[in-house]
Design a protein around this motif. Structure first.
Motif, PDB file in Angstrom:
ATOM      1  N   TYR A 171       0.816  -1.224   0.000  1.00 31.69           N
ATOM      2  CA  TYR A 171       0.000   0.000   0.000  1.00 31.69           C
ATOM      3  C   TYR A 171       0.849   1.273   0.000  1.00 31.69           C
ATOM      4  O   TYR A 171       0.413   2.311   0.481  1.00 31.69           O
ATOM      5  N   MET A 172       2.028   1.201  -0.582  1.00 29.30           N
ATOM      6  CA  MET A 172       2.906   2.372  -0.643  1.00 29.30           C
ATOM      7  C   MET A 172       3.176   2.850  -2.063  1.00 29.30           C
ATOM      8  O   MET A 172       3.684   3.953  -2.258  1.00 29.30           O
ATOM      9  N   GLY A 173       2.876   2.038  -3.068  1.00 26.71           N
ATOM     10  CA  GLY A 173       3.355   2.305  -4.418  1.00 26.71           C
ATOM     11  C   GLY A 173       2.657   3.441  -5.140  1.00 26.71           C
ATOM     12  O   GLY A 173       1.482   3.731  -4.926  1.00 26.71           O
ATOM     13  N   THR A 174       3.445   4.060  -6.039  1.00 30.41           N
ATOM     14  CA  THR A 174       2.914   5.082  -6.953  1.00 30.41           C
ATOM     15  C   THR A 174       3.478   4.859  -8.360  1.00 30.41           C
ATOM     16  O   THR A 174       3.406   5.746  -9.201  1.00 30.41           O
ATOM     17  N   GLY A 175       4.052   3.675  -8.604  1.00 24.63           N
ATOM     18  CA  GLY A 175       4.836   3.461  -9.820  1.00 24.63           C
ATOM     19  C   GLY A 175       4.089   2.794 -10.961  1.00 24.63           C
ATOM     20  O   GLY A 175       3.193   1.970 -10.756  1.00 24.63           O
ATOM     21  N   ASN A 176       4.487   3.163 -12.185  1.00 29.33           N
ATOM     22  CA  ASN A 176       4.070   2.483 -13.417  1.00 29.33           C
ATOM     23  C   ASN A 176       5.334   1.921 -14.063  1.00 29.33           C
ATOM     24  O   ASN A 176       6.311   2.644 -14.257  1.00 29.33           O
ATOM     25  N   VAL A 177       5.322   0.643 -14.395  1.00 29.20           N
ATOM     26  CA  VAL A 177       6.519  -0.004 -14.934  1.00 29.20           C
ATOM     27  C   VAL A 177       6.150  -0.739 -16.217  1.00 29.20           C
ATOM     28  O   VAL A 177       5.124  -1.409 -16.283  1.00 29.20           O
ATOM     29  N   THR A 178       7.003  -0.597 -17.232  1.00 28.12           N
ATOM     30  CA  THR A 178       6.808  -1.309 -18.494  1.00 28.12           C
ATOM     31  C   THR A 178       7.978  -2.255 -18.714  1.00 28.12           C
ATOM     32  O   THR A 178       9.141  -1.847 -18.668  1.00 28.12           O
ATOM     33  N   TYR A 179       7.653  -3.536 -18.938  1.00 20.97           N
ATOM     34  CA  TYR A 179       8.673  -4.532 -19.238  1.00 20.97           C
ATOM     35  C   TYR A 179       8.579  -4.924 -20.711  1.00 20.97           C
ATOM     36  O   TYR A 179       7.742  -4.417 -21.456  1.00 20.97           O
ATOM     37  N   GLY A 180       9.448  -5.885 -21.120  1.00 22.09           N
ATOM     38  CA  GLY A 180       9.483  -6.329 -22.510  1.00 22.09           C
ATOM     39  C   GLY A 180       8.114  -6.643 -23.076  1.00 22.09           C
ATOM     40  O   GLY A 180       7.186  -7.023 -22.354  1.00 22.09           O
ATOM     41  N   ASN A 181       7.982  -6.501 -24.407  1.00 23.77           N
ATOM     42  CA  ASN A 181       6.697  -6.687 -25.100  1.00 23.77           C
ATOM     43  C   ASN A 181       5.619  -5.735 -24.599  1.00 23.77           C
ATOM     44  O   ASN A 181       4.426  -6.048 -24.638  1.00 23.77           O
ATOM     45  N   ASN A 182       6.063  -4.588 -24.078  1.00 29.47           N
ATOM     46  CA  ASN A 182       5.147  -3.527 -23.661  1.00 29.47           C
ATOM     47  C   ASN A 182       4.174  -3.970 -22.566  1.00 29.47           C
ATOM     48  O   ASN A 182       3.031  -3.519 -22.516  1.00 29.47           O
ATOM     49  N   ARG A 183       4.629  -4.868 -21.711  1.00 35.06           N
ATOM     50  CA  ARG A 183       3.790  -5.307 -20.587  1.00 35.06           C
ATOM     51  C   ARG A 183       3.862  -4.257 -19.484  1.00 35.06           C
ATOM     52  O   ARG A 183       4.943  -3.874 -19.031  1.00 35.06           O
ATOM     53  N   LYS A 184       2.707  -3.796 -19.049  1.00 26.93           N
ATOM     54  CA  LYS A 184       2.644  -2.706 -18.079  1.00 26.93           C
ATOM     55  C   LYS A 184       2.192  -3.225 -16.712  1.00 26.93           C
ATOM     56  O   LYS A 184       1.271  -4.031 -16.618  1.00 26.93           O
TER      57      LYS A 184
ATOM     58  N   GLY B   2      11.887  -0.691  -4.444  1.00 22.83           N
ATOM     59  CA  GLY B   2      11.725   0.748  -4.573  1.00 22.83           C
ATOM     60  C   GLY B   2      11.737   1.210  -6.017  1.00 22.83           C
ATOM     61  O   GLY B   2      10.979   2.110  -6.399  1.00 22.83           O
ATOM     62  N   ASN B   3      12.589   0.602  -6.824  1.00 25.44           N
ATOM     63  CA  ASN B   3      12.644   0.967  -8.238  1.00 25.44           C
ATOM     64  C   ASN B   3      11.349   0.624  -8.959  1.00 25.44           C
ATOM     65  O   ASN B   3      10.948   1.318  -9.902  1.00 25.44           O
ATOM     66  N   LEU B   4      10.701  -0.440  -8.538  1.00 24.97           N
ATOM     67  CA  LEU B   4       9.446  -0.855  -9.173  1.00 24.97           C
ATOM     68  C   LEU B   4       8.254  -0.059  -8.649  1.00 24.97           C
ATOM     69  O   LEU B   4       7.433   0.440  -9.415  1.00 24.97           O
ATOM     70  N   TRP B   5       8.160   0.018  -7.337  1.00 24.40           N
ATOM     71  CA  TRP B   5       6.953   0.561  -6.717  1.00 24.40           C
ATOM     72  C   TRP B   5       6.900   2.073  -6.699  1.00 24.40           C
ATOM     73  O   TRP B   5       5.809   2.638  -6.658  1.00 24.40           O
ATOM     74  N   LYS B   6       8.042   2.740  -6.623  1.00 21.76           N
ATOM     75  CA  LYS B   6       8.094   4.181  -6.328  1.00 21.76           C
ATOM     76  C   LYS B   6       7.302   4.463  -5.042  1.00 21.76           C
ATOM     77  O   LYS B   6       6.341   5.239  -5.025  1.00 21.76           O
TER      78      LYS B   6
ATOM     79  N   PHE C  10       1.279  -1.836 -12.694  1.00 21.77           N
ATOM     80  CA  PHE C  10       0.908  -0.655 -11.924  1.00 21.77           C
ATOM     81  C   PHE C  10       0.980  -0.989 -10.431  1.00 21.77           C
ATOM     82  O   PHE C  10       0.304  -1.907  -9.967  1.00 21.77           O
ATOM     83  N   PHE C  11       1.806  -0.264  -9.727  1.00 26.09           N
ATOM     84  CA  PHE C  11       1.918  -0.399  -8.282  1.00 26.09           C
ATOM     85  C   PHE C  11       1.352   0.872  -7.662  1.00 26.09           C
ATOM     86  O   PHE C  11       2.058   1.853  -7.441  1.00 26.09           O
ATOM     87  N   HIS C  12       0.048   0.833  -7.377  1.00 26.36           N
ATOM     88  CA  HIS C  12      -0.677   2.050  -7.013  1.00 26.36           C
ATOM     89  C   HIS C  12      -1.307   1.962  -5.624  1.00 26.36           C
ATOM     90  O   HIS C  12      -2.365   2.532  -5.370  1.00 26.36           O
ATOM     91  N   GLY C  13      -0.650   1.248  -4.707  1.00 26.48           N
ATOM     92  CA  GLY C  13      -1.237   1.075  -3.382  1.00 26.48           C
ATOM     93  C   GLY C  13      -1.527   2.375  -2.665  1.00 26.48           C
ATOM     94  O   GLY C  13      -2.573   2.531  -2.029  1.00 26.48           O
ATOM     95  N   ARG C  14      -0.617   3.323  -2.753  1.00 25.38           N
ATOM     96  CA  ARG C  14      -0.830   4.626  -2.106  1.00 25.38           C
ATOM     97  C   ARG C  14      -2.043   5.326  -2.713  1.00 25.38           C
ATOM     98  O   ARG C  14      -2.861   5.911  -1.997  1.00 25.38           O
ATOM     99  N   HIS C  15      -2.181   5.249  -4.025  1.00 19.30           N
ATOM    100  CA  HIS C  15      -3.322   5.883  -4.695  1.00 19.30           C
ATOM    101  C   HIS C  15      -4.634   5.194  -4.312  1.00 19.30           C
ATOM    102  O   HIS C  15      -5.681   5.850  -4.213  1.00 19.30           O
ATOM    103  N   ILE C  16      -4.581   3.876  -4.110  1.00 23.78           N
ATOM    104  CA  ILE C  16      -5.783   3.130  -3.720  1.00 23.78           C
ATOM    105  C   ILE C  16      -6.254   3.596  -2.343  1.00 23.78           C
ATOM    106  O   ILE C  16      -7.453   3.832  -2.131  1.00 23.78           O
TER     107      ILE C  16
END
Length: 284
Positions: free
Chosen positions: A35-48, A138-142, A50-56
């Motif tokens: 419940y801390m995340g604010t991050g959006n991450v894109t991996y290979g093949n444009n897979r997205k 931390g790099n993933l979640w922000k 969302f770590f949005h626990g803080r926003h939730i």
């Protein structure tokens, strides 16, 4: 265990003295970021991802404020979380309290973390770096933790370790935990059935941390049992059968009554087992 079977959702005051007459809202865990995340991450093949626990958490609070009738007259709100939710409660406690108190300055906001990050700083086992895993997350979640800690220590990892940042939390807070939590006990520790001397020292460090916590925050509550499992509110025996000695030396207390005492001011609200003796009511 379903939501309605949790003891905190029971309407019987004998079984649930703290919350039997509360309006209760359950937030499922789906963000994989404590419940801390604010991050959006894109991996290979444009897979997205969302770590949005803080926003939730933010969205839930805003919805309650918008939808709940007569919120300016509410007297008390309790933010409670277990396991990952326990981490999230600590990180978001003041954030949530400030939003509710902006619309009702007299509301009493409290936070309870059950099975969260009540973990001491101990020497990691050889070849393991606990900070390495934290950096990757931390790099993933922000992640965003307690804001006052982050303002005071903007480059520090301490704001993501409860033992280092609890003093920054202004809102009244309750810790519920075990001397050894079978799930949450640090990233670089031996297996629970190995190195008994390590775990004996670990329990002493938990005890020292708990004593510092109640000395630093005497208005805060604690229920700390010497019984190895994870999340007390999901264990019926831990909720209403396993009493723990009161810190003031006056008898012993059940988990359900410690919460009730703390919320109402009607009795002692700090209870701790001995670090050297398993609670006699702990299941074998």
């Amino acid at each position: 265990m379903t939501v309605n079977s949790l003891p905190t959702f029971v309407n019987d005051p004998a079984k649930n003295p703290a919350f039997h007459n509360f309006l209760r809202v359950f937030l499922p865990y789906c963000s994989s970021d404590l419940y801390m995340g604010t991050g959006n991450v894109t991996y290979g093949n444009n897979r997205k991802f969302f770590f949005h626990g803080r926003h939730i958490v933010d969205a839930l609070v805003k919805d309650i404020i918008k939808i709940k009738p007569d919120i300016e007259n509410m007297k008390q709100i309790v933010l409670m979380g277990t396991s990952a939710g326990g981490f999230g409660v600590a990180a978001n406690c003041d954030f949530v309290a400030e939003q509710f108190q902006a619309v009702n300055k007299n509301i009493d906001v409290r936070c309870i973390s059950d099975g969260g990050d009540f973990v001491p700083s101990v020497e990691p086992i050889d070849g393991c770096d606990p900070d390495e895993n934290g950096e990757e997350a931390g790099n993933l979640w922000k992640p965003v933790a307690d804001q006052s800690c982050m303002d005071a220590k903007p480059e520090s990892k301490e704001c993501f370790k409860f033992s280092s940042y609890y003093d920054f939390i202004k809102t009244p807070f309750m810790v519920v935990g075990n001397f050894i939590d079978t799930v949450v006990h640090g990233l670089c520790t031996p297996k629970l059935n190995e190195q008994p001397s390590f775990w004996d020292n670990y329990k002493q460090e938990v005890n020292a941390m708990a004593l510092r916590y109640i000395e630093d925050k005497p208005q805060n509550a604690i229920f700390l049992s010497n019984c190895p499992f994870h999340v007390s509110v999901k264990q019926p025996f831990a909720w209403e059968k396993m009493d723990v000695p009161a810190v003031n030396g006056q008898g012993s207390l059940l988990y359900k009554d410690v919460i009730s005492n703390w919320l109402t001011g009607d009795g002692p609200y700090q209870a701790m087992d001995s670090p050297t003796t398993i609670n006699p009511k702990c299941p074998k």
